[in-house]
Design a protein around this motif. Structure first.
Motif, PDB file in Angstrom:
ATOM      1  N   PRO A   1      35.756  45.931  17.244  1.00 58.72           N
ATOM      2  CA  PRO A   1      36.644  46.136  16.093  1.00 58.72           C
ATOM      3  C   PRO A   1      37.712  47.177  16.411  1.00 58.72           C
ATOM      4  O   PRO A   1      37.414  48.243  16.954  1.00 58.72           O
ATOM      5  CB  PRO A   1      35.680  46.629  15.008  1.00 58.72           C
ATOM      6  N   MET A   2      38.954  46.848  16.078  1.00 58.83           N
ATOM      7  CA  MET A   2      40.083  47.738  16.365  1.00 58.83           C
ATOM      8  C   MET A   2      40.794  48.090  15.073  1.00 58.83           C
ATOM      9  O   MET A   2      41.190  47.200  14.320  1.00 58.83           O
ATOM     10  CB  MET A   2      41.051  47.066  17.349  1.00 58.83           C
ATOM     11  N   GLU A   3      40.961  49.388  14.831  1.00 59.11           N
ATOM     12  CA  GLU A   3      41.568  49.881  13.591  1.00 59.11           C
ATOM     13  C   GLU A   3      42.938  50.473  13.867  1.00 59.11           C
ATOM     14  O   GLU A   3      43.119  51.213  14.831  1.00 59.11           O
ATOM     15  CB  GLU A   3      40.674  50.929  12.948  1.00 59.11           C
ATOM     16  N   VAL A   4      43.909  50.133  13.024  1.00 61.45           N
ATOM     17  CA  VAL A   4      45.236  50.734  13.101  1.00 61.45           C
ATOM     18  C   VAL A   4      45.650  51.170  11.701  1.00 61.45           C
ATOM     19  O   VAL A   4      45.160  50.631  10.701  1.00 61.45           O
ATOM     20  CB  VAL A   4      46.282  49.750  13.676  1.00 61.45           C
ATOM     21  N   GLU A   5      46.531  52.132  11.630  1.00 59.20           N
ATOM     22  CA  GLU A   5      47.082  52.562  10.347  1.00 59.20           C
ATOM     23  C   GLU A   5      48.290  51.705   9.999  1.00 59.20           C
ATOM     24  O   GLU A   5      49.159  51.468  10.840  1.00 59.20           O
ATOM     25  CB  GLU A   5      47.493  54.033  10.411  1.00 59.20           C
ATOM     26  N   VAL A   6      48.317  51.248   8.776  1.00 56.50           N
ATOM     27  CA  VAL A   6      49.463  50.496   8.270  1.00 56.50           C
ATOM     28  C   VAL A   6      49.846  51.116   6.934  1.00 56.50           C
ATOM     29  O   VAL A   6      49.134  50.966   5.941  1.00 56.50           O
ATOM     30  CB  VAL A   6      49.146  48.998   8.096  1.00 56.50           C
ATOM     31  N   GLY A   7      50.977  51.832   6.932  1.00 51.20           N
ATOM     32  CA  GLY A   7      51.405  52.485   5.708  1.00 51.20           C
ATOM     33  C   GLY A   7      50.372  53.478   5.218  1.00 51.20           C
ATOM     34  O   GLY A   7      49.909  54.347   5.940  1.00 51.20           O
ATOM     35  N   GLY A   8      49.960  53.308   3.969  1.00 55.95           N
ATOM     36  CA  GLY A   8      49.008  54.231   3.372  1.00 55.95           C
ATOM     37  C   GLY A   8      47.563  53.826   3.539  1.00 55.95           C
ATOM     38  O   GLY A   8      46.689  54.366   2.864  1.00 55.95           O
ATOM     39  N   GLY A   9      47.290  52.876   4.426  1.00 53.79           N
ATOM     40  CA  GLY A   9      45.916  52.427   4.624  1.00 53.79           C
ATOM     41  C   GLY A   9      45.655  52.046   6.060  1.00 53.79           C
ATOM     42  O   GLY A   9      46.391  52.424   6.971  1.00 53.79           O
ATOM     43  N   THR A  10      44.581  51.287   6.269  1.00 54.82           N
ATOM     44  CA  THR A  10      44.197  50.868   7.611  1.00 54.82           C
ATOM     45  C   THR A  10      43.896  49.376   7.630  1.00 54.82           C
ATOM     46  O   THR A  10      43.577  48.772   6.590  1.00 54.82           O
ATOM     47  CB  THR A  10      42.947  51.618   8.104  1.00 54.82           C
TER      48      THR A  10
ATOM     49  N   PRO B   1      46.751  50.444  -0.264  1.00 54.59           N
ATOM     50  CA  PRO B   1      47.353  49.658  -1.343  1.00 54.59           C
ATOM     51  C   PRO B   1      47.078  48.163  -1.271  1.00 54.59           C
ATOM     52  O   PRO B   1      47.052  47.477  -2.296  1.00 54.59           O
ATOM     53  CB  PRO B   1      48.856  49.936  -1.177  1.00 54.59           C
ATOM     54  N   GLY B   2      46.864  47.619  -0.069  1.00 54.43           N
ATOM     55  CA  GLY B   2      46.645  46.183   0.066  1.00 54.43           C
ATOM     56  C   GLY B   2      45.380  45.688  -0.602  1.00 54.43           C
ATOM     57  O   GLY B   2      45.262  44.489  -0.909  1.00 54.43           O
ATOM     58  N   VAL B   3      44.420  46.585  -0.852  1.00 56.64           N
ATOM     59  CA  VAL B   3      43.159  46.164  -1.470  1.00 56.64           C
ATOM     60  C   VAL B   3      43.414  45.566  -2.850  1.00 56.64           C
ATOM     61  O   VAL B   3      42.754  44.606  -3.266  1.00 56.64           O
ATOM     62  CB  VAL B   3      42.182  47.356  -1.560  1.00 56.64           C
TER      63      VAL B   3
ATOM     64  N   LEU C   1      42.422  43.748 -14.340  1.00 55.55           N
ATOM     65  CA  LEU C   1      42.695  44.792 -13.359  1.00 55.55           C
ATOM     66  C   LEU C   1      43.832  45.670 -13.845  1.00 55.55           C
ATOM     67  O   LEU C   1      44.741  45.199 -14.536  1.00 55.55           O
ATOM     68  CB  LEU C   1      43.103  44.174 -12.016  1.00 55.55           C
ATOM     69  N   GLU C   2      43.760  46.926 -13.493  1.00 58.48           N
ATOM     70  CA  GLU C   2      44.894  47.800 -13.767  1.00 58.48           C
ATOM     71  C   GLU C   2      46.033  47.478 -12.799  1.00 58.48           C
ATOM     72  O   GLU C   2      45.798  47.111 -11.642  1.00 58.48           O
ATOM     73  CB  GLU C   2      44.486  49.269 -13.600  1.00 58.48           C
ATOM     74  N   THR C   3      47.249  47.612 -13.269  1.00 56.95           N
ATOM     75  CA  THR C   3      48.400  47.356 -12.405  1.00 56.95           C
ATOM     76  C   THR C   3      48.461  48.387 -11.289  1.00 56.95           C
ATOM     77  O   THR C   3      48.263  49.576 -11.516  1.00 56.95           O
ATOM     78  CB  THR C   3      49.712  47.408 -13.211  1.00 56.95           C
ATOM     79  N   ALA C   4      48.711  47.916 -10.057  1.00 56.29           N
ATOM     80  CA  ALA C   4      48.769  48.825  -8.914  1.00 56.29           C
ATOM     81  C   ALA C   4      49.939  49.791  -9.064  1.00 56.29           C
ATOM     82  O   ALA C   4      51.038  49.402  -9.457  1.00 56.29           O
ATOM     83  CB  ALA C   4      48.914  48.038  -7.613  1.00 56.29           C
ATOM     84  N   SER C   5      49.697  51.052  -8.735  1.00 58.53           N
ATOM     85  CA  SER C   5      50.741  52.061  -8.862  1.00 58.53           C
ATOM     86  C   SER C   5      51.666  52.087  -7.655  1.00 58.53           C
ATOM     87  O   SER C   5      52.751  52.647  -7.719  1.00 58.53           O
ATOM     88  CB  SER C   5      50.096  53.447  -9.046  1.00 58.53           C
ATOM     89  N   GLU C   6      51.221  51.497  -6.544  1.00 60.35           N
ATOM     90  CA  GLU C   6      52.044  51.454  -5.348  1.00 60.35           C
ATOM     91  C   GLU C   6      51.740  50.194  -4.567  1.00 60.35           C
ATOM     92  O   GLU C   6      50.719  49.548  -4.781  1.00 60.35           O
ATOM     93  CB  GLU C   6      51.782  52.679  -4.467  1.00 60.35           C
ATOM     94  N   TRP C   7      52.648  49.853  -3.671  1.00 59.16           N
ATOM     95  CA  TRP C   7      52.410  48.679  -2.847  1.00 59.16           C
ATOM     96  C   TRP C   7      52.919  48.957  -1.442  1.00 59.16           C
ATOM     97  O   TRP C   7      53.763  49.826  -1.228  1.00 59.16           O
ATOM     98  CB  TRP C   7      53.076  47.437  -3.436  1.00 59.16           C
ATOM     99  N   GLU C   8      52.356  48.227  -0.488  1.00 65.08           N
ATOM    100  CA  GLU C   8      52.682  48.438   0.908  1.00 65.08           C
ATOM    101  C   GLU C   8      53.630  47.334   1.387  1.00 65.08           C
ATOM    102  O   GLU C   8      53.226  46.172   1.498  1.00 65.08           O
ATOM    103  CB  GLU C   8      51.399  48.438   1.760  1.00 65.08           C
ATOM    104  N   PRO C   9      54.906  47.653   1.641  1.00 65.16           N
ATOM    105  CA  PRO C   9      55.890  46.618   1.992  1.00 65.16           C
ATOM    106  C   PRO C   9      55.631  45.962   3.346  1.00 65.16           C
ATOM    107  O   PRO C   9      56.160  44.882   3.605  1.00 65.16           O
ATOM    108  CB  PRO C   9      57.214  47.381   1.988  1.00 65.16           C
ATOM    109  N   ARG C  10      54.818  46.576   4.190  1.00 65.55           N
ATOM    110  CA  ARG C  10      54.543  45.975   5.501  1.00 65.55           C
ATOM    111  C   ARG C  10      53.359  45.013   5.476  1.00 65.55           C
ATOM    112  O   ARG C  10      52.980  44.464   6.502  1.00 65.55           O
ATOM    113  CB  ARG C  10      54.298  47.085   6.531  1.00 65.55           C
ATOM    114  N   MET C  11      52.802  44.823   4.290  1.00 66.27           N
ATOM    115  CA  MET C  11      51.637  43.946   4.153  1.00 66.27           C
ATOM    116  C   MET C  11      51.822  43.066   2.922  1.00 66.27           C
ATOM    117  O   MET C  11      51.961  43.561   1.804  1.00 66.27           O
ATOM    118  CB  MET C  11      50.365  44.788   4.030  1.00 66.27           C
TER     119      MET C  11
END
Length: 418
Positions: free
Chosen positions: A53-62, A200-202, A230-240
């Motif tokens: 398994p390989m983990e990378v950071e993407v924006g505010g998450g992984t 944010p992608g979750v 669901l509550e509306t997401a407060s942020e979103w990740e534009p790269r995902m």
């Protein structure tokens, strides 16, 4: 003989010819399936190369990418065991075996400690699973997507798609999506790709699950069953970005996602697919990319678990090879991944195959990630898989025997159906 009589006789002969051709296709498809099933009996799986398994950071998450089922399942079960508030679990195939039981018991334990557990599985894909396995405590809310969903509207094609998604979301904190079904064979014998997402992608995975649940809940539960909110997401990740095929709404964005990315390619297009039965326009897009100098590579199983799909997929091999597209076939194991990476910056992991059933029929989800680190991970995985592949050359393709050519020709007309 009157003109009307001649036309009637011609129509009768045409119907007989059509029925004969269809009959030959059906008999050939059944024969191939039975012979392949016989040959697979008692065959021991062979090991194949995998990456850790390989983990990378993407924006505010992984994003963590898995290529071996055992690694994935251990992390999914750990997430379920750590759940405190909510579990959303959706799968296509869920076997009644050691792995399947581990997942079921983990969900039962979570519900007993007060976690809100929602489960979706496809009824058709699990017809052979014992009914006892599909019985859950009342504390778990289960939506079985029906084998037949059209009701009296049998003419409405929007209601024939299967729920082919594989999603797990735990506590708004972590989500999993990709090609892996749930079963012991998939843990060690199949090469597939899945990813774990935080950040944010979750929320997009949660929304995907909730939208499907709310769309179908009234037909499976009491009329007063509350929707999954669901509550509306407060942020979103534009790269995902998450692309969802929703046949009921006649919405199929995954095909467009692929075509747009391939059209933008300037250096390489590397795709891995379990079942590759593209339409003519999709093939043309790949051929145009190859002709402008893009390194186009398609990695497929040498022998998949659906032998008829293998034969039908070969219909465009000649055109692709002539255009300079390289075709690699994975040896001694089933590769079930649905992934691609382009130009060292764009990648996708998901549930959709490149065939009509996925692109214009089933409920599917693919995550699109625009990130160089993630693309590097996908390229590493692709190169590892290549070490277990044999490349199909034009000479090999043109030298195939008359039996293979005959089978391809007979089954070719079935391509638009798959």
């Amino acid at each position: 003989m009157s003109r009307a009589t001649a036309l009637e006789r011609a129509a009768r002969h045409a119907r007989r010819a059509l029925l004969t051709i269809v009959g030959i296709q059906v008999i050939l498809a059944i024969s191939l399936t039975l012979v392949d099933s016989y040959r697979r009996r008692n065959k021991k799986p062979k090991p194949f190369p995998v990456t850790a398994p390989m983990e990378v950071e993407v924006g505010g998450g992984t994003v963590t990418t898995y290529t071996y089922g055992q690694d994935l399942y251990e992390d999914m079960l750990a997430a379920i065991d750590s759940a405190e508030r909510q579990i959303l679990f959706e799968t296509y195939i869920w076997k009644d075996d050691e792995i399947g039981q581990r997942f079921k018991q983990a969900l039962v334990r979570a519900a007993r400690r007060g976690v809100a557990v929602h489960v979706i599985y496809d009824g058709f894909a699990n017809l052979v699973v014992p009914p006892s396995f599909k019985r859950f405590p009342t504390s778990i809310k289960v939506l079985r997507y029906p084998v037949y969903n059209a009701g009296l509207r049998f003419f409405d094609l929007r209601h024939y798609g299967r729920d082919h998604r594989k999603i797990l979301v735990v506590d708004d904190a972590v989500g999993f999506v990709g090609g892996y079904n749930i079963g012991s064979a998939y843990a060690t014998e199949w090469r597939d790709t899945h990813c774990r997402i935080t950040g944010p992608g979750v929320w997009d995975l949660q929304r995907t699950f909730a939208d499907f649940w709310n769309l179908h809940r009234k037909r499976r539960f009491r009329a007063n069953e509350r929707p999954l909110l669901l509550e509306t997401a407060s942020e979103w990740e534009p790269r995902m970005r998450f692309h969802r095929n929703i046949p009921t709404l006649w919405s199929f964005p995954i095909r467009s996602m692929y075509l747009e990315a391939i059209n933008r390619a300037t250096s390489r297009v590397w795709m891995t697919h379990a079942y590759f039965i593209p339409d003519a326009n999709f093939v043309d897009t790949l051929r145009e990319a190859a002709r402008r100098g893009v390194d186009v590579r398609i990695l497929l199983p040498r022998k998949s678990n659906h032998i008829v799909a293998d034969w039908i997929s070969r219909g465009y091999f000649a055109q692709m090879l002539e255009a300079g597209i390289r075709i690699f076939r994975f040896r001694d194991a089933m590769v079930h991944a649905k992934t691609a990476t382009i130009d060292g910056s764009w990648s996708t992991i998901g549930t959709a195959n490149v065939d009509r059933l996925s692109m214009q029929g089933n409920y599917e989800i693919n995550v699109e990630i625009i990130d160089r680190d993630q693309a590097r991970v996908m390229e590493t995985i692709f190169e590892t898989d290549l070490s277990n592949c044999a490349e199909l050359t034009m000479n090999e393709w043109e030298s195939r025997d008359i039996y293979r050519r005959f089978t391809e020709a007979i089954l070719g007309p079935l391509r638009p159906l798959l």
